[in-house]
Scaffold this motif. Sequence first.
Motif, mmCIF file in Angstrom:
data_model
loop_
_atom_site.group_PDB
_atom_site.id
_atom_site.type_symbol
_atom_site.label_atom_id
_atom_site.label_comp_id
_atom_site.label_asym_id
_atom_site.label_seq_id
_atom_site.Cartn_x
_atom_site.Cartn_y
_atom_site.Cartn_z
ATOM 1 N N GLU A 197 -45.453 -15.828 -83.797
ATOM 2 C CA GLU A 197 -45.474 -15.769 -82.330
ATOM 3 C C GLU A 197 -46.557 -14.814 -81.842
ATOM 4 O OE1 GLU A 197 -40.817 -16.654 -81.126
ATOM 5 O OE2 GLU A 197 -41.425 -14.605 -81.639
ATOM 6 N N ALA A 198 -46.705 -13.678 -82.519
ATOM 7 C CA ALA A 198 -47.729 -12.712 -82.135
ATOM 8 C C ALA A 198 -49.121 -13.290 -82.330
ATOM 9 C CB ALA A 198 -47.570 -11.427 -82.952
ATOM 10 N N ALA A 199 -49.329 -14.029 -83.420
ATOM 11 C CA ALA A 199 -50.640 -14.635 -83.673
ATOM 12 C C ALA A 199 -50.969 -15.686 -82.618
ATOM 13 C CB ALA A 199 -50.653 -15.260 -85.072
ATOM 14 N N THR A 200 -49.966 -16.470 -82.223
ATOM 15 C CA THR A 200 -50.186 -17.471 -81.169
ATOM 16 C C THR A 200 -50.538 -16.807 -79.847
ATOM 17 O OG1 THR A 200 -48.598 -18.959 -82.234
ATOM 18 C CG2 THR A 200 -49.140 -19.409 -79.941
ATOM 19 N N ALA A 201 -49.853 -15.699 -79.535
ATOM 20 C CA ALA A 201 -50.129 -14.975 -78.290
ATOM 21 C C ALA A 201 -51.543 -14.391 -78.301
ATOM 22 C CB ALA A 201 -49.106 -13.865 -78.088
ATOM 23 N N LEU A 202 -51.950 -13.842 -79.438
ATOM 24 C CA LEU A 202 -53.300 -13.284 -79.539
ATOM 25 C C LEU A 202 -54.360 -14.373 -79.385
ATOM 26 C CD1 LEU A 202 -53.002 -10.655 -82.410
ATOM 27 C CD2 LEU A 202 -53.410 -10.220 -79.991
ATOM 28 N N GLN A 203 -54.114 -15.523 -79.987
ATOM 29 C CA GLN A 203 -55.060 -16.636 -79.854
ATOM 30 C C GLN A 203 -55.179 -17.081 -78.402
ATOM 31 O OE1 GLN A 203 -54.021 -20.065 -82.164
ATOM 32 N NE2 GLN A 203 -55.951 -21.128 -81.767
ATOM 33 N N LEU A 204 -54.037 -17.105 -77.684
ATOM 34 C CA LEU A 204 -54.057 -17.484 -76.279
ATOM 35 C C LEU A 204 -54.818 -16.446 -75.454
ATOM 36 C CD1 LEU A 204 -53.128 -19.358 -74.007
ATOM 37 C CD2 LEU A 204 -50.983 -18.081 -73.907
ATOM 38 N N LEU A 205 -54.613 -15.158 -75.732
ATOM 39 C CA LEU A 205 -55.314 -14.109 -75.001
ATOM 40 C C LEU A 205 -56.824 -14.189 -75.225
ATOM 41 C CD1 LEU A 205 -52.909 -11.078 -75.601
ATOM 42 C CD2 LEU A 205 -53.389 -12.174 -73.407
ATOM 43 N N ARG A 206 -57.225 -14.516 -76.450
ATOM 44 C CA ARG A 206 -58.659 -14.626 -76.742
ATOM 45 C C ARG A 206 -59.307 -15.795 -76.002
ATOM 46 N NH1 ARG A 206 -56.822 -13.893 -82.305
ATOM 47 N NH2 ARG A 206 -57.105 -11.698 -82.918
ATOM 48 N N SER A 207 -58.517 -16.799 -75.641
ATOM 49 C CA SER A 207 -59.068 -17.966 -74.938
ATOM 50 C C SER A 207 -59.282 -17.705 -73.451
ATOM 51 C CB SER A 207 -58.134 -19.168 -75.105
ATOM 52 O OG SER A 207 -56.927 -18.985 -74.379
#
Length: 483
Positions: A251-261
């Motif tokens: 979940e944290a990795a998905t959130a970080l990927q979304l923030l980077r976008s």
Amino acid sequence: MKPRLQTSLGQHLVLTPQLRQALHLLQLSSVELETEITTAVESNPLLDWEEPESISVQPPSERGSTQEQDSRAEHEAGNRDDAEPVSAWEADDGWHERVGGSGQGHGDHDGDGDAADRMVQSESLQDHLSWQLHLSTMSARDRNIGIALIDAIDDDGYLRESLDDIVATLRPETHATTAEVAAVLCRVQRFDPVGVGARDLGECLRLQLDALHADTPGRATALLAARDHIERLPKLGAPGLADALGCSPEEAATALQLLRSLDPRPGAQIGNVPHDNYVTPDCVIARQNGVWRVSLAGNHFPRVIIHRGYEQMIQHACASDAGYLKGRLQEARWLLKNIEARGETLLKVVRCLVRQQSGFLEFGKRALRPLTLREVAEEIGMHESTVSRAVARKYVHTPRGTLSLKDFFDSGVGTEGGGEASSTAIQHMIRGLVEAEDPRKPLSDARLAELLKAAGVPVARRTVAKYREALHIVSSHERVRIA
């Protein structure tokens, strides 16, 4: 409890690279789009320029009807929605043809219709935000606060001054509280581009996350991360963020990927975009048999195709080469689809503008009716920010010359008859009264206000003064002429 793997099946709305590209292409002007396509052709071997001799116009009997074209034009930035009914003013089959790249339309037009002779005025971020503020429904007091807030926003889209400083700059003309300024700031933060008006990076990212669908994967976790751990994110990484928020590493990795976008500098989309030297119309509005018609200018039809030779090589290439070519083929297909989607979105917006402002096309600015981004967005089933992107730096060729799409929007003033008159129409009335006045006894602002009220448009004297100054008309004592 032992850790275990679990699989689940679900559907989510994600801001995919394809959708981001569609939004990016939508906000580009014609010349910027041409540059974007040229760069793509040079970097992608699967793209090739269409041969001029292969471009042909189908006769009316072979072309699809306008209703069939509309059924293909009903998606927003790459996402298709339900088809809308075709209105009577666009029901003629076989009219939509390729129009020359110069944007020349049918019918009569005046002398400023030559696109090469009309210069683009550079639009700053403040200009873009002020235009949206002008179309918003709010009191004169709130609009003054909004102007002060917009003036304090930097080129990156951030509000660097404190709300107390904004309150101080408003005095002595406007005595506002911090709570009032904060309320107006919330409205400015809903303007395009999304994320503008934030006071720090965390708020900027949260504003962009709030605009996403609630089912976007990682959105809830990303909101928490942007609120509580934005400064520590580079050091935390996915494992550290998972510990800090009490969620799984996935979940944290998905959130970080979304923030980077997301875009940490939303204002740069407007302020630092290179502007064209000349106007190239995106659409053509013309009259045929007494009915207004809309078509895309010729430069909007994709002039690039997929290189069939490289496409056939995929079947015979080795695994590594085939993988590379397949990836580039997918990128090429996305680009062609998004170029088509951009044109279809523009057609939807311009057709709506023609329906709403047919009087403006007939009689000029005096017949311009109040129209806002929200009204257009509601009618065509799109978000306001999408309409704003579609309108930004776009021009249409009309019998009245080459006009900016922003010319079709205007705020309104209530009339005694219960309707509204646009500010542009009121300015046109003021100009007409001043041109017809006795040069020895020019009309004062108070007298102009009385004459407008007698015509059913009650406006205050200070409003008349503001419109007069916008028209570059000097005050009455400076207009005195002795015959």
